[in-house]
Design an enzyme around this catalytic site. Sequence first.
Site, short mmCIF file in Angstrom:
data_model
loop_
_atom_site.label_atom_id
_atom_site.label_comp_id
_atom_site.label_asym_id
_atom_site.label_seq_id
_atom_site.Cartn_x
_atom_site.Cartn_y
_atom_site.Cartn_z
N ASP A 91 39.43 -64.08 -63.78
CA ASP A 91 38.95 -63.24 -63.57
C ASP A 91 37.41 -63.85 -63.23
OD1 ASP A 91 41.37 -61.62 -63.85
OD2 ASP A 91 40.33 -60.09 -63.70
N LYS A 116 37.69 -56.95 -57.79
CA LYS A 116 37.60 -56.29 -59.02
C LYS A 116 36.06 -55.40 -58.91
CE LYS A 116 38.11 -56.95 -64.00
NZ LYS A 116 38.37 -58.34 -65.16
N LYS A 158 41.51 -54.13 -57.57
CA LYS A 158 41.52 -53.92 -59.11
C LYS A 158 40.37 -53.41 -59.80
CE LYS A 158 42.16 -56.28 -63.26
NZ LYS A 158 41.75 -57.62 -64.24
#
Length: 297
Positions: free
Chosen positions: A139, A202, A238
């Site tokens: 990430d 995300k 996400k």
Amino acid sequence: MPNRAVPLDLDVILALRVDEAAAHARAAAFPAARPPSSEWLAWLLSAVRCIDLTSLEGNETPEAIARLCTQARRPLSHFDVPVAAVCVYRKDVPLAVRELAGSGIPVATVAGFPAGSNPLAERVREIAASLAAGALEVDVVITRAHVLDAAWQALYDEIRAFRTACGGAVLKVILATGDLGTLTNVARASRVALMAGADFIKTSTGKEAVNATLPAGVVMAHMIRDHRAATGMAAGLKPAGGIRTAPAALDWLVLVVEELGADWIQPALFRIGASSLLGDIEHQLEARSITYTTRST
């Protein structure tokens, strides 16, 4: 088809405009669309399967990481339903890999976390070191200034560098949507990230003042849908940061089902970044007197 990089189309990016009032109105409808209590079991088990169980406080001990991995294998006392991944700092990746051996649960880590302010070359090195340590997912935080300055080519080039560094590993691009100023910026940053090859977009690091919000989720889901329509390729969503209760998780599942379709509720296309959500899910199931008559696999 999984997502992969395509050339940056600035005409598409600059044409994006978001009606903020409409996005907020759409988001406000999701709590009312939660499933009835009789269906919560199936929905919440689906949520658990999509959780990236996360510990990114910075003070984790080896014992705490071991407990996290044990919880990941069996997050609910009455069901054999593992989480999607465990996300830890890079220093804890080797231990998490050992603790999760044989479970099929991948280890994720972060790069440029949480501010995205370290140089691009340093973030690329972080990615390489994380993969060498055994992480299968990364990430990575973008440079927020690229969005605020409308430097779309710079943002695209940055994320392409992340994509190249990740190789076949899963790349989740953290947009820090609460810091981007407008939902139009969220839309443009999302589409740039998708064009650059992000596997997931995300919302947040969980460290911003404003983290995962449903209006931002609506916009991001629309960008995923539009990208698929344009390219035939699917990317994941996400949300992360502040999703601590079962009802909040259900709101995100409703958003995904209504905006992207029920097929998106799978770990390959949807994740929830969470650290304390599991406890409330189990509490909610027990509080609503859901009877566990079988084990789910």
